[in-house]
Structures are given as C-alpha cells and as structure tokens.
Design a protein around this motif. Sequence first.
Motif, PDB file in Angstrom:
ATOM      1  N   MET A   1      70.604  56.134  27.308  1.00 54.76           N
ATOM      2  CA  MET A   1      71.574  56.328  28.377  1.00 54.76           C
ATOM      3  C   MET A   1      72.198  57.718  28.244  1.00 54.76           C
ATOM      4  SD  MET A   1      73.935  53.377  29.769  1.00 54.76           S
ATOM      5  CE  MET A   1      75.463  53.499  28.866  1.00 54.76           C
ATOM      6  N   THR A   4      77.225  62.292  31.264  1.00 49.96           N
ATOM      7  CA  THR A   4      77.421  63.073  32.471  1.00 49.96           C
ATOM      8  C   THR A   4      78.122  64.374  32.122  1.00 49.96           C
ATOM      9  OG1 THR A   4      77.685  60.983  33.642  1.00 49.96           O
ATOM     10  CG2 THR A   4      78.324  62.978  34.821  1.00 49.96           C
ATOM     11  N   ARG A  19      73.077  64.934  34.973  1.00 51.16           N
ATOM     12  CA  ARG A  19      72.939  63.622  34.326  1.00 51.16           C
ATOM     13  C   ARG A  19      71.458  63.287  34.236  1.00 51.16           C
ATOM     14  NH1 ARG A  19      72.910  58.552  32.785  1.00 51.16           N
ATOM     15  NH2 ARG A  19      74.896  57.452  32.675  1.00 51.16           N
ATOM     16  N   PHE A  21      68.437  60.463  33.596  1.00 50.47           N
ATOM     17  CA  PHE A  21      68.193  59.024  33.739  1.00 50.47           C
ATOM     18  C   PHE A  21      66.824  58.679  33.168  1.00 50.47           C
ATOM     19  CE2 PHE A  21      71.227  60.136  37.007  1.00 50.47           C
ATOM     20  CZ  PHE A  21      72.181  59.137  36.845  1.00 50.47           C
ATOM     21  N   TRP A  41      75.292  50.745  43.060  1.00 50.37           N
ATOM     22  CA  TRP A  41      75.754  51.562  41.920  1.00 50.37           C
ATOM     23  C   TRP A  41      76.839  52.590  42.247  1.00 50.37           C
ATOM     24  CZ3 TRP A  41      75.249  56.875  41.794  1.00 50.37           C
ATOM     25  CH2 TRP A  41      74.325  57.450  42.683  1.00 50.37           C
ATOM     26  N   LEU A  42      76.943  53.042  43.480  1.00 46.92           N
ATOM     27  CA  LEU A  42      77.880  54.148  43.728  1.00 46.92           C
ATOM     28  C   LEU A  42      79.331  53.662  43.753  1.00 46.92           C
ATOM     29  CD1 LEU A  42      78.051  57.226  44.299  1.00 46.92           C
ATOM     30  CD2 LEU A  42      78.072  56.671  46.730  1.00 46.92           C
ATOM     31  N   GLY A  43      80.150  54.291  42.944  1.00 45.37           N
ATOM     32  CA  GLY A  43      81.579  53.980  42.929  1.00 45.37           C
ATOM     33  C   GLY A  43      81.951  53.016  41.818  1.00 45.37           C
ATOM     34  N   PRO A  44      83.246  52.859  41.596  1.00 48.72           N
ATOM     35  CA  PRO A  44      83.717  51.952  40.544  1.00 48.72           C
ATOM     36  C   PRO A  44      83.362  50.493  40.863  1.00 48.72           C
ATOM     37  CG  PRO A  44      85.488  53.386  41.346  1.00 48.72           C
ATOM     38  CD  PRO A  44      84.349  53.534  42.283  1.00 48.72           C
ATOM     39  N   ARG A  45      83.123  49.704  39.814  1.00 51.43           N
ATOM     40  CA  ARG A  45      82.724  48.302  39.987  1.00 51.43           C
ATOM     41  C   ARG A  45      83.756  47.492  40.761  1.00 51.43           C
ATOM     42  NH1 ARG A  45      81.317  49.572  34.976  1.00 51.43           N
ATOM     43  NH2 ARG A  45      79.097  49.536  34.481  1.00 51.43           N
TER      44      ARG A  45
ATOM     45  N   TYR B  90      84.938  58.379  38.063  1.00 51.80           N
ATOM     46  CA  TYR B  90      84.133  57.908  39.192  1.00 51.80           C
ATOM     47  C   TYR B  90      82.645  58.034  38.882  1.00 51.80           C
ATOM     48  CZ  TYR B  90      82.477  57.523  44.047  1.00 51.80           C
ATOM     49  OH  TYR B  90      81.830  57.145  45.206  1.00 51.80           O
ATOM     50  N   TRP B  91      82.236  59.214  38.432  1.00 48.30           N
ATOM     51  CA  TRP B  91      80.796  59.435  38.208  1.00 48.30           C
ATOM     52  C   TRP B  91      80.298  58.746  36.948  1.00 48.30           C
ATOM     53  CZ3 TRP B  91      77.816  60.313  41.989  1.00 48.30           C
ATOM     54  CH2 TRP B  91      78.300  60.998  43.112  1.00 48.30           C
ATOM     55  N   ASP B  92      81.115  58.706  35.903  1.00 50.20           N
ATOM     56  CA  ASP B  92      80.696  57.996  34.678  1.00 50.20           C
ATOM     57  C   ASP B  92      80.382  56.543  34.996  1.00 50.20           C
ATOM     58  OD1 ASP B  92      80.716  60.019  32.857  1.00 50.20           O
ATOM     59  OD2 ASP B  92      82.717  59.625  32.070  1.00 50.20           O
ATOM     60  N   GLU B  93      81.286  55.904  35.723  1.00 50.36           N
ATOM     61  CA  GLU B  93      81.090  54.489  36.014  1.00 50.36           C
ATOM     62  C   GLU B  93      79.914  54.290  36.976  1.00 50.36           C
ATOM     63  OE1 GLU B  93      84.627  52.347  36.995  1.00 50.36           O
ATOM     64  OE2 GLU B  93      83.542  50.464  37.263  1.00 50.36           O
ATOM     65  N   SER B  94      79.828  55.148  37.996  1.00 51.76           N
ATOM     66  CA  SER B  94      78.706  55.042  38.938  1.00 51.76           C
ATOM     67  C   SER B  94      77.372  55.173  38.205  1.00 51.76           C
ATOM     68  CB  SER B  94      78.801  56.141  40.000  1.00 51.76           C
ATOM     69  OG  SER B  94      79.919  55.943  40.835  1.00 51.76           O
ATOM     70  N   TYR B  95      77.280  56.155  37.331  1.00 49.44           N
ATOM     71  CA  TYR B  95      76.002  56.427  36.672  1.00 49.44           C
ATOM     72  C   TYR B  95      75.650  55.360  35.634  1.00 49.44           C
ATOM     73  CZ  TYR B  95      75.482  60.939  38.999  1.00 49.44           C
ATOM     74  OH  TYR B  95      75.303  61.935  39.925  1.00 49.44           O
ATOM     75  N   GLU B  96      76.664  54.734  35.035  1.00 50.95           N
ATOM     76  CA  GLU B  96      76.363  53.591  34.163  1.00 50.95           C
ATOM     77  C   GLU B  96      75.738  52.463  34.969  1.00 50.95           C
ATOM     78  OE1 GLU B  96      79.789  52.247  31.981  1.00 50.95           O
ATOM     79  OE2 GLU B  96      80.017  54.221  31.040  1.00 50.95           O
ATOM     80  N   ARG B  97      76.259  52.260  36.163  1.00 53.44           N
ATOM     81  CA  ARG B  97      75.706  51.230  37.047  1.00 53.44           C
ATOM     82  C   ARG B  97      74.292  51.614  37.480  1.00 53.44           C
ATOM     83  NH1 ARG B  97      79.710  50.128  41.830  1.00 53.44           N
ATOM     84  NH2 ARG B  97      78.514  48.206  41.997  1.00 53.44           N
ATOM     85  N   LEU B  98      74.088  52.904  37.748  1.00 52.40           N
ATOM     86  CA  LEU B  98      72.751  53.355  38.159  1.00 52.40           C
ATOM     87  C   LEU B  98      71.742  53.190  37.020  1.00 52.40           C
ATOM     88  CD1 LEU B  98      70.829  54.575  40.201  1.00 52.40           C
ATOM     89  CD2 LEU B  98      71.747  56.844  39.673  1.00 52.40           C
ATOM     90  N   ASP B  99      72.169  53.456  35.784  1.00 51.00           N
ATOM     91  CA  ASP B  99      71.293  53.219  34.618  1.00 51.00           C
ATOM     92  C   ASP B  99      70.785  51.776  34.631  1.00 51.00           C
ATOM     93  OD1 ASP B  99      71.342  55.708  33.323  1.00 51.00           O
ATOM     94  OD2 ASP B  99      73.212  55.249  32.280  1.00 51.00           O
TER      95      ASP B  99
END
Lengths: 161, 124
Positions: A1, A4, A19, A21, A41-45, B90-99
Amino acid sequence: MGTTKITALPGSPQVTIEREFDAPRDLVFRAHMDPELLVQWLGPRRLTMRVERYDVRDGGTYRYIHSGEDGTEHGFHGVFHGDPSPDGAVQTFEYEGYPGHVSLDTAVFEDGGAKTLVRINSVFQSAEDRDGMYAAGAEEGMNEGYERLDELLARLMAPVA
Amino acid sequence: MTADQLSEVFGALADPTRRAILLRLTEGDANVGELAAPFRVSQPAISRHLKVLERAGLISRSRRATARLSHLEAEPLRDATAWLDRYRAYWDESYERLDALLAALQRENVVDRPPPRKGQERSR
C-alpha cells in the motif's frame, strides 16, 4: 500500500499529488472514470457519494455530491477537456461551497507493470483560492487534530518533498 | 481567519529567511541580534523580515529593558496549514479505499473475468 505525496508550496496556486497503486494502469484509470467504481472510493467513508452525471469525453460535464448522515451535501462539478486517457485526463473542478474558484486538474497514470503511479497536478486561479478551497469545507467538521507546531514548521521548511 | 490574512501568512512564509527565523523562535524568544547571527544579512534586513512576520501575526514583539524580543505566535500557522491537513485527510482516506477496491477488482478478474462493457474499450 502506497503513501500519498502531496506537495503544496507556500504562496503557490498549485498542488501536486503522487500515489502508487498495486494494480495495472488500465484498472486504476477505470476506477477513476467509471462512476460505478468512483462512488466506491472517492471521499471520506462517512460521506455517501452519488454521481449525478459523469460524461467522460471532450467537453463532457460531471457533477457529484458527497452527503453526510446529517443531510449536509457538498456538490462538485466540472468539465472534461480532451478525451480522457491514461496518458492524461484534464478536467476543471469546482466545489459548490466555494463557487467561482475553479481549478484545472491533470491526472496522469504511469505504467509500472503490476503497479501504477498516479500523478495529479491541480492549479487554482491563485494561492488564496487553493488555500481557501479546503478552508471553506471547515464547517464539515473534519476534526483531524492539529499536529505539533514543529511538525508544521518542518513541513513548511521542506515544501519540495 | 480571512482570505486576506491567510494570504499575508503565506506571503510571509514564502521567504526562506523568514521561515528560518520562525524555526529559531520555536526554541524560545530572541532579540534581533540573536536572530541575525546565523545569516549573512544585516540587522536592519532582519528587522524588515520581523515586521513582515509581525504584520502576518506570526510573531509578536515585546520590550525587555533595551532588547526587543520576538515571540512566535502559533495560531496563524495552524490556520495556514489546516487546509493542507484537510486535503491530505481527504486523499489519504480516498486512496486507502481505492487500494481496497483495486485489490477486490483484481481478485474478481482472476476468478471470472467479465467481458469488457461497452464504452470501456479504449484504443491506445
């Protein structure tokens, strides 16, 4: 992983994001361009994302909304410039909570075989616009907690990370 | 903090000498002579930098006897970097989800690769 890497020089209108992947380039590109994947995936959960339109072609427009459990909504919209491809996807971007402050974003997907490096270059109309964009989202209640002052200074001292 | 104040802070931070002065002040208050010592610039030049920092609210200055001490003010710095923290979050969390999504998609593809949907094919 991956981690960023975000570079934002003080006083500059630009932000760059890098970043890596663990996935091939076509798949990473698809995850950015297919709205069915993007909402996953885009944005906070804690925010739900819905896409109103996402017309991936030259001159195509997009609009999506992040909504919180309390009903607050944050809309974003813009236009694609040129047919997006993994070599370059160019789009304008505007947060509706900060209207009139538009950025021009270029995403490049670098082929690394089983890995892909995503580089995003985001240029606002001014440094104040860049900094105000996320300051405007402050009421959203992101309580990220302030780091210690010397860490802040260290970041400012070495902006060319 | 208004956008004008924020740009004043960023203007003040744009100069490496001024950033070095701020870093020195994290160790404690100092007078202009102490602040000038590490640099090859005159005290009046340092004084000009201090004025810029003071106007941006990044330092305050007080008189103790004849020495004028500079003191670091942390709050504007926090405001100035808060947007970057939010951006990063914002981007850290988004990219963890994308992983996680990319990993799931690749697992699916190995088991049962779906035919490419219309509009997904791209000439490269």
